[in-house]
Design an enzyme around this catalytic site. Structure first.
Site, mmCIF file in Angstrom:
data_model
loop_
_atom_site.group_PDB
_atom_site.id
_atom_site.type_symbol
_atom_site.label_atom_id
_atom_site.label_comp_id
_atom_site.label_asym_id
_atom_site.label_seq_id
_atom_site.Cartn_x
_atom_site.Cartn_y
_atom_site.Cartn_z
ATOM 1 N N CYS A 77 -4.758 2.236 -3.907
ATOM 2 C CA CYS A 77 -3.534 2.726 -3.253
ATOM 3 C C CYS A 77 -2.364 1.757 -3.440
ATOM 4 O O CYS A 77 -1.496 1.638 -2.571
ATOM 5 C CB CYS A 77 -3.767 2.990 -1.763
ATOM 6 S SG CYS A 77 -4.927 4.337 -1.445
ATOM 7 N N LYS A 96 -11.192 -0.371 9.659
ATOM 8 C CA LYS A 96 -11.343 -1.610 8.893
ATOM 9 C C LYS A 96 -11.797 -2.773 9.779
ATOM 10 O O LYS A 96 -12.037 -3.871 9.276
ATOM 11 C CB LYS A 96 -10.027 -1.966 8.191
ATOM 12 C CG LYS A 96 -9.592 -0.957 7.131
ATOM 13 C CD LYS A 96 -8.321 -1.404 6.438
ATOM 14 C CE LYS A 96 -7.723 -0.314 5.566
ATOM 15 N NZ LYS A 96 -8.566 0.043 4.419
ATOM 16 N N GLN A 101 -5.300 -5.486 6.680
ATOM 17 C CA GLN A 101 -6.240 -6.408 6.049
ATOM 18 C C GLN A 101 -6.302 -7.764 6.748
ATOM 19 O O GLN A 101 -7.103 -8.618 6.350
ATOM 20 C CB GLN A 101 -5.860 -6.618 4.575
ATOM 21 C CG GLN A 101 -5.896 -5.352 3.734
ATOM 22 C CD GLN A 101 -7.288 -4.776 3.582
ATOM 23 O OE1 GLN A 101 -8.295 -5.466 3.764
ATOM 24 N NE2 GLN A 101 -7.366 -3.500 3.248
ATOM 25 N N ASP A 121 2.336 -4.601 8.119
ATOM 26 C CA ASP A 121 1.097 -3.858 7.871
ATOM 27 C C ASP A 121 -0.044 -4.869 7.940
ATOM 28 O O ASP A 121 -0.230 -5.677 7.032
ATOM 29 C CB ASP A 121 1.158 -3.190 6.497
ATOM 30 C CG ASP A 121 -0.155 -2.540 6.091
ATOM 31 O OD1 ASP A 121 -1.147 -2.638 6.842
ATOM 32 O OD2 ASP A 121 -0.208 -1.957 4.995
ATOM 33 N N HIS A 156 0.856 -1.181 0.000
ATOM 34 C CA HIS A 156 0.000 0.000 0.000
ATOM 35 C C HIS A 156 0.895 1.235 0.000
ATOM 36 O O HIS A 156 2.020 1.205 0.503
ATOM 37 C CB HIS A 156 -0.875 -0.033 1.256
ATOM 38 C CG HIS A 156 -1.975 0.968 1.300
ATOM 39 N ND1 HIS A 156 -1.766 2.285 1.641
ATOM 40 C CD2 HIS A 156 -3.312 0.855 1.068
ATOM 41 C CE1 HIS A 156 -2.919 2.931 1.632
ATOM 42 N NE2 HIS A 156 -3.873 2.095 1.279
#
Length: 420
Positions: free
Chosen positions: A374, A231, A208, A205, A128
């Site tokens: 992104c 999220k 997700q 990261d 991202h």
């Protein structure tokens, strides 16, 4: 909430999400843009409202009852985050506005003070923008060198190339856990072990993955992990950074101001203990408390159950998409049970632009994403101007997938006649 079967999750939780019961363009809403942001259950919305209506006050600064109650709830939410990802200490959880701010905190506090000319930072082509741009800025100022892991033929993280790329010059590896475009699940525990073998730090990261899978930072053995609340059924404007305690202790403050200090003099200041050293100014108090409520909500369902149900949905989504000849899905294929990738599908449909697909699907009440998500470098790597993306959550159903597939087929039929 008690769940006895993964098949009943969506049926039992949909009443908790008011937005899912409205219409868009006079059609029932089918929300398939969960990788961009999740919807919020009533318990989270009520928690946020309850704070502002009943005990709105600043935290840590007041001796009065409202301030004490707000502080207890705010710090209680930190405990929930720590437990949710199995941090060793609550001091390892730093509130941020979002994952982007968390990465920037590491980039400027650790990166600017530890990277030298010629040091190497390893990222991947699927990152991202929030996990690329901060490191570009740091590299420009420190003389560090960026290197990128590419993809396997299956469009997953090329672990073998990573093993060849890493060296004693590598000081940092920063990689997404789950790609928001490819849906691939990267082997973060193995990447961490390899990075540490070379003395490099490792940042994950997890935007997700945290909303969809059980996460254990001690098992992964990452040095830092970042996530965004919006999220994971929490409000916008709140996220968190996890960092190993000794590492956070060694890092200087990122922002200066109130809250992050111990003592302030005209010529110098001393800083507060962790995690407050990194939390300057009045924080997003209500949002942090609501993040705690979101974690309570997810935990009441069970992350294992959420993962299992979303895997079922993934298998069904791919079965239906693969029956449409024009569709090309990116990233690895799931197995028969929907395992092996995340609950999202980024795809193209021949000559039809993703934005056109998304626009016409919206007319049928179906919300999907279109564009580069992104991940412009990844799209350039794949030779694509854009993709369409349908991303699922535990409150989605097979019936909604059927509505999406029907609308998608009708949209493609329309364009086939238009382009003929």
């Amino acid at each position: 909430m008690t769940f006895t079967s993964t098949k009943t999750i969506a049926d039992k939780v949909r009443a908790d999400f008011p937005i899912l019961h409205q219409e868009v363009n006079e059609k029932p809403l089918v929300y398939l843009d969960n990788a961009a942001t999740s919807q919020k259950p009533l318990s989270v919305l009520n928690t946020l409202r309850d704070y502002y209506e009943r005990y709105n006050a600043n935290v840590h600064r007041g001796a009065h009852t409202l301030s004490a109650k707000a502080t207890d709830a705010y710090e209680g939410a930190r405990d929930k985050v720590a437990k949710f990802i199995n941090a060793a200490s609550r001091q390892e959880i730093v509130y941020t506005r979002n994952a982007t701010e968390a990465i920037n905190l590491v980039a400027y506090s650790w990166g600017m003070n530890n990277l030298q000319p010629g040091d190497e930072i390893i990222l991947s082509v699927m990152e991202h923008h929030s996990n690329i741009v901060p490191w570009q800025l740091v590299a420009q100022k420190t003389g560090a060198v960026l290197k990128f892991v590419e993809l396997t033929p299956e469009e997953t993280f090329d672990l073998e190339q990573f093993k060849k790329l890493i060296s004693d010059k590598t000081k940092l590896v920063s990689v997404v856990h789950i790609s928001n475009t490819l849906g691939c699940i990267n082997p973060v525990a193995e990447i961490a072990a390899i990075a540490h073998k070379y003395g490099a730090k490792f940042l994950v990261d997890a935007c997700q993955s945290v909303p969809h899978y059980p996460i254990d930072v001690q098992q992964i053995d990452c040095d830092w992990l970042v996530a965004s609340g919006h999220k994971m059924c929490a409000p916008t404007g709140i996220g968190f950074l996890y960092g190993k305690l000794e590492l956070l202790e060694s890092m200087p403050p990122f922002f200066g101001g109130g809250e992050m200090i111990a003592e302030v003099y005209l010529d110098h200041s001393t800083y507060a203990e962790l995690p407050h050293k990194f939390e300057a100014g009045t924080p997003a108090i209500g949002e942090a408390i609501a993040l705690g409520a979101a974690i309570d909500y997810l935990s009441s369902i069970g992350m294992d159950k959420i993962h299992a149900y979303e895997a079922e949905l993934t298998a069904y989504l791919f079965q239906q998409l693969e029956q449409i000849p024009q569709i090309r899905i990116y990233g690895p294929k799931p197995n028969a049970k929907g395992e092996g990738r995340a609950a999202l599908a980024s795809f193209t449909a021949g000559e039809v632009h993703a934005n056109d697909l998304s626009t016409l699907l919206d007319q049928e009440g179906v919300a999907i994403r279109s564009g580069h998500h992104c991940t412009q470098p990844l799209h350039r790597y794949l030779g694509l101007p854009a993709t369409a993306r349908a991303s699922l959550s535990f409150y989605n159903t097979r019936d909604e997938i059927d509505v999406f597939i029907k609308a998608l087929k009708e949209t493609l039929d329309f364009f086939a006649g238009f382009l003929a």
